[in-house]
Design a protein around this motif. Structure first.
Motif, mmCIF file in Angstrom:
data_model
loop_
_atom_site.group_PDB
_atom_site.id
_atom_site.type_symbol
_atom_site.label_atom_id
_atom_site.label_comp_id
_atom_site.label_asym_id
_atom_site.label_seq_id
_atom_site.Cartn_x
_atom_site.Cartn_y
_atom_site.Cartn_z
ATOM 1 N N GLY A 1 -14.011 -27.948 -9.815
ATOM 2 C CA GLY A 1 -14.954 -28.623 -8.928
ATOM 3 C C GLY A 1 -16.237 -29.058 -9.630
ATOM 4 N N ARG B 1 -12.848 -20.486 -6.732
ATOM 5 C CA ARG B 1 -12.839 -21.918 -6.969
ATOM 6 C C ARG B 1 -13.609 -22.649 -5.873
ATOM 7 N NH1 ARG B 1 -7.157 -24.999 -6.922
ATOM 8 N NH2 ARG B 1 -7.405 -24.559 -4.704
ATOM 9 N N ALA B 2 -13.406 -22.188 -4.618
ATOM 10 C CA ALA B 2 -14.089 -22.834 -3.503
ATOM 11 C C ALA B 2 -15.595 -22.576 -3.572
ATOM 12 C CB ALA B 2 -13.516 -22.330 -2.180
ATOM 13 N N ILE C 1 -18.366 -24.711 -6.193
ATOM 14 C CA ILE C 1 -19.090 -25.960 -5.941
ATOM 15 C C ILE C 1 -20.326 -25.721 -5.078
ATOM 16 C CG2 ILE C 1 -17.027 -27.379 -6.210
ATOM 17 C CD1 ILE C 1 -16.974 -27.595 -3.108
#
Lengths: 342, 286, 349
Positions: free
Chosen positions: C103, C154-155, C158
């Motif tokens: 991201g 991962r989420a 960002i």
């Protein structure tokens, strides 16, 4: 990993673009390019003719002419011209196929056959028999083909011009012998009963007979028979000349609609005129076609042509139009013979 | 336990017989229908010596045929990659009316005889065809020229890429792409960095098969080619022409090139499978 | 970040099931910093609602606001939501590090942090999800729970405005699920991220959420704290969906609740007059001596739960079944006649 994937695609695209440019530039050399759409057995003939003509045309007009050749069964070649192949000249096995083009496309005038000498046929040929060396089945004339136990190889008259000549030669012999149409028909039927396979074109049949070793007799163009003899071995085959055969006139013409659009009329007309020239007539005789002007051929080449009685499509069968309708149209005599034999 | 051990060999003994028979059958079949013809092609090709072989391949007509074949493949294969990915994407990741029809259509070239495929283009673009007069007016050559051959080849080879990709893409769903999108990736970026790597092996397979067929296609191309020597004859057509001209050594020389192509394709495929066995397995397992 | 869902309506055919799932005029306010569960049976529209908030799908009508920002037309890439998928959706050809860094790396050059900064951020997140030594592994080499933790990291990478999780623990086995649940709550408390997660498991929803929104057939049935929805359900659906219940047919006449003609000692019923249904949870049913009890029945079966024991009682007369939670040390036998007293009940007409 992601990056290499992207460039891999890019590389492919670049390659494709490069190949495209390569192709576009590849064929831009000749000043004039003619396309001769011809029938199957003339490959060797026109290879030599084209070379001779290109040399002459260059000397005369300072132009580089390139003649491209397309060969196939006469009927399917006519079809290709109708479907739009850009032929400047057509040199087919029979006038009927050119008539079909003229009727379907209007690119050729109906009286095309009167435009050049000798019914627009700079060469003629006939139908002879090719048998295996020593003629083990003792084939001498058409009568022997109707004998039970003989296998006869011929292409299909529905698709092959040469095969139509084969059929008509047999018919002419039957008619001459029995003086009766029904008996001639029975005679032809008996011959076709002996045909195990029918290829679509003359070359296919020659290969079936010579390469695959099928059959006892091949009905072939005279030139095709000699070519097979030369290419595949004089010790393997023999040519048998029947007492009567047919005068086959393979005609030539320019395709007016195409040459006018491509502005190639001058070269195309010169090309066909050239076929009647002493130079070309000698090449024609050398390739086992019977020249329309024998005086230009070498005497030893002419000496190879046996003398035999030849009937003609116009005087003995009433022209191609009538012949086509009577014998080869759907449901006509040839279809009936095949049905009867089944 | 003891009984089991005693019984075990006899069971395998019996199946061993069946196994050897089956293996022998398969090998015999392969030898008869694959190895033998291949051997014939190569012995015929070299029957007149290496010099004749090289001469046959460097003849201008042969070179033209090779060039044409490569050109056709170089245009048809990339286009089919794009079409194939687009079609599989549409089928695997979207719901729409007529989807099953599209799946059927993708398979159509497999079920239609190549000759018919070729004739379709003659009927469309031929002088007597639907678009023929218009094309003639604008001096656009399609049939009996490169574009027609490319079109016929694209048509015939269309399913190879799509068929490899559709089941895989359906299986993978669109969650990966959605994840990339939520992380801020643009559609193109998500495609290049997520979709493409996910399908790369299947894609490569498809491309290999597609290329092999594109170079080897005879039927459909024969119909639209017009058989103009040195111009619209592809390698397979050239093989036939040479054969018909009693030029057997040259004919088989060109044929051997095609056979070589098939062998190379097979080798690359095998090598890829071997080299990336782990990646392939991981891709499927996930 | 406050999230406002305003009159969202969507007609939609779910791809996986092919069944129509719809959102019907859904409005919901998710408060900044809270952990909200969207709870409902399959086909209730909870996942669709989550995807509409994320921008993965678009509504036919209605608005989505993030604080003062109208997000309705903003594409998913620009919404800045951290989305965690049920089946992780990790990029299988990238290792853990590259997955988490994705991201940040796809940002435009102007806003993309330098590689050293990316490395620092990823390592920070790796330690947050307790996978510090796993950065070179590929997803196929991780367990389900580890994969889901990578997906979460991962989420989070960002720095999303909010975290959206779609059935985050649905594909995991019970034990891992429990650990992850607690861990998610911890992460939430530490980061203070506004978080919405979808689940069909009421225990999961009640266990960790600040508030629960219960959906049925594309409508919100009730929004409230776990206690509110459990103890004060707004509808029979919520009552039966959250926790076990027994249902008895009753009649209300002049404010009195009658069961099979007998008056039940229940007060404060405001359900109105006429026939209705009485719902009671096992914890609010006491077994007693038959004499003096408001209802009587026979014990049909006894069942062991991790927390205690329950008796299933078939009521005399009507044959209705009632479950009662037994206090520790009670002695009840199957086939025994017992009296049944009801504590807290809900009556819906």
């Amino acid at each position: 990993m992601q990056v290499s994937k992207a460039t891999w695609l890019q590389r492919l695209l670049v390659l494709a673009a490069f190949a495209l440019c390569f192709f576009v530039t590849a064929f831009a050399r000749a000043d004039v390019a003619l396309l001769n759409v011809s029938y199957d057995p003339t490959r060797e003939l026109y290879r030599e003719i084209n070379e001779a003509f290109a040399a002459e045309w260059r000397a005369k007009s300072k132009e580089v002419v390139r003649i491209r050749q397309s060969h196939g069964g006469s009927g399917s070649q006519a079809r290709a011209v109708i479907d739009g192949i850009d032929a400047d000249v057509v040199t087919l096995a029979l006038a009927g196929d050119i008539d079909t083009i003229a009727a379907a496309t209007k690119k050729i005038p109906a009286d095309w056959q009167k435009r050049l000498p000798d019914n627009s046929s700079p060469y003629t040929s006939t139908i002879v028999f090719l048998v295996r060396a020593g003629n083990p089945k003792q084939v001498k004339d058409w009568d022997d083909l109707a004998r039970p136990g003989i296998q006869v190889i011929t292409p299909n008259p529905k698709t092959s011009g040469g095969a139509r000549w084969n059929y008509l030669a047999a018919w002419a012999y039957g008619l001459e012998k029995f003086k009766d149409e029904q008996k001639a028909r029975d005679f032809v039927a008996a011959i076709f009963k002996n045909v195990p396979v029918m290829d679509t074109g003359a070359r296919g049949s020659t290969n079936t007979f010579a390469q695959r070793g099928l059959g006892d007799v091949l009905l072939a163009w005279e030139n095709e028979a000699y070519l097979a003899l030369n290419e595949l071995g004089k010790d393997k085959f023999e040519i048998i000349v029947p007492s009567l055969s047919i005068l086959a006139e393979p005609p030539v013409t320019i395709v007016d609609g195409n040459v006018d659009r491509k502005k190639t009329r001058a070269a195309a007309e010169a090309y066909l005129q050239f076929l009647y020239s002493p130079r070309a007539q000698a090449i024609i005789a050398k390739n086992y076609y019977r020249p329309s002007k024998p005086e230009h051929a070498k005497p030893e080449d002419l000496a190879r042509f046996p003398k035999l009685k030849l009937v003609s499509i116009d005087s003995d069968f009433g022209g191609w139009d009538a012949t086509q309708k009577k014998h080869f149209s759907d449901g006509a005599i040839f279809d009936a013979i095949l049905r009867g034999n089944r | 336990m003891h009984d089991l051990q005693k019984a075990a060999p006899s069971v395998t003994d019996e199946s061993n017989v069946a196994r050897y028979v089956l293996i022998a059958l398969a090998l015999g079949f392969l030898a008869l229908f694959l190895v033998l013809p291949l051997a014939v092609v190569f012995t015929q090709a070299f029957s007149k010596g290496l010099g004749a072989y090289v001469a046959a391949l460097t003849h201008p007509d042969a070179l033209a045929a090779i060039k044409l074949t490569l050109t056709v493949a170089a245009i048809a294969v990339p286009l089919n990659i794009v079409f194939g990915i687009a079609a599989s994407w549409a089928i695997a990741k979207h719901e729409f009316r007529g989807k099953s029809l599209l799946i059927t259509l993708v398979d159509l070239p497999f079920s239609v005889s190549p000759v018919v495929s070729g004739l379709v283009f003659v009927l469309l673009f031929g002088a007597q065809g639907l678009l023929g007069p218009w094309l003639r007016e604008h001096n656009i050559e399609i049939i009996f020229a490169l574009p027609g051959i490319v079109l016929a080849t694209i048509f015939v080879t269309f399913p190879f890429v799509a068929r490899e990709l559709i089941p895989l893409m359906q299986d993978q769903g669109s969650a990966d792409e959605e994840a990339a999108l939520t992380l801020g990736a643009s559609g193109i970026r998500a495609f290049l960095t997520v979709t493409l790597p996910n399908i790369r092996w299947a894609l490569l397979y498809g491309v290999l098969l597609c290329n092999a067929r594109a170079m080897g296609e005879f039927g459909a191309v024969a119909v639209v080619s017009g058989h103009i020597r040195g111009e619209t004859n592809t390698m397979p057509l050239h093989v036939e022409i040479l054969y018909n001209e009693y030029n057997f050594a040259a004919s088989f020389a060109v044929a051997s090139l095609l056979a070589l192509l098939a062998l190379v394709t097979l080798c690359i495929k095998t090598w890829l499978e071997w080299r990336y066995a782990d990646a392939l397995a991981a891709g499927r397992r996930h | 970040m406050d999230i406002f869902v305003e009159h969202i309506t969507k007609n939609y055919v779910a791809r996986e099931t092919g069944s129509p799932a719809a959102l019907d005029d859904v409005s919901l306010h998710i408060r900044s910093g809270e952990l909200l569960a969207l709870l409902g049976p399959s086909g209730s529209g909870k996942t669709t609602l989550l995807r509409v908030i994320a921008g993965l799908e678009f509504a036919n009508r209605g608005r989505i606001r993030f604080g003062d920002l109208d997000a309705t037309g903003i594409p998913v890439q620009k919404r800045g939501v951290g989305f965690v998928f049920q089946h992780y959706a990790l990029f299988r050809h990238m290792n853990v590090f590259d997955n988490i860094a994705y991201g940040l790396r796809v940002r435009e050059r102007a806003t993309r942090p330098p590689e050293a900064e990316i490395r620092r951020r990823v390592e920070e997140l790796l330690s947050l999800v307790q996978l510090a030594t796993f950065e070179d592994r590929y997803p196929a080499q991780l367990s389900g729970g580890q994969r889901q933790r990578v997906a979460l990291a991962r989420a989070l990478a960002i720095e999303p405005r909010m975290l959206l999780l779609d059935e985050p623990f649905g594909a995991l086995d019970a034990r891992v699920r429990k650990d992850l649940r607690r861990w998610l709550r911890e992460i939430h408390d530490r980061t203070g991220q506004t978080t919405i997660f979808v689940t069909h498991d009421q225990e999961e929803a009640l266990g960790i959420a600040d508030r629960v929104a219960i959906l049925k057939d594309g409508r919100i049935e009730q929004v409230g704290t776990p206690d509110e929805v459990h103890d004060d359900p707004a509808s029979p659906f919520v009552m039966t969906f959250i926790g076990d219940t027994a249902a008895l047919n009753v009649n209300i006449r002049n404010g009195a609740v009658l069961h099979a003609g007998k008056r039940l000692p229940i007060v404060g019923s405001s359900a109105g007059e006429g026939p209705g249904t009485l719902y009671v949870r096992p914890g609010h049913v006491q077994l007693a001596q038959t004499a003096g009890a408001s209802l009587t029945g026979r014990v049909v079966s006894l069942r062991r739960f991790s927390s205690g024991q329950r008796a299933e009682v078939r009521l005399h007369g009507t044959g209705e079944l009632v479950e009662a939670e037994l206090p520790a040390g009670s002695h009840v036998n199957s086939g025994q006649d017992v009296g049944v007293n009801l504590g807290q009940v809900r009556i819906f007409r």
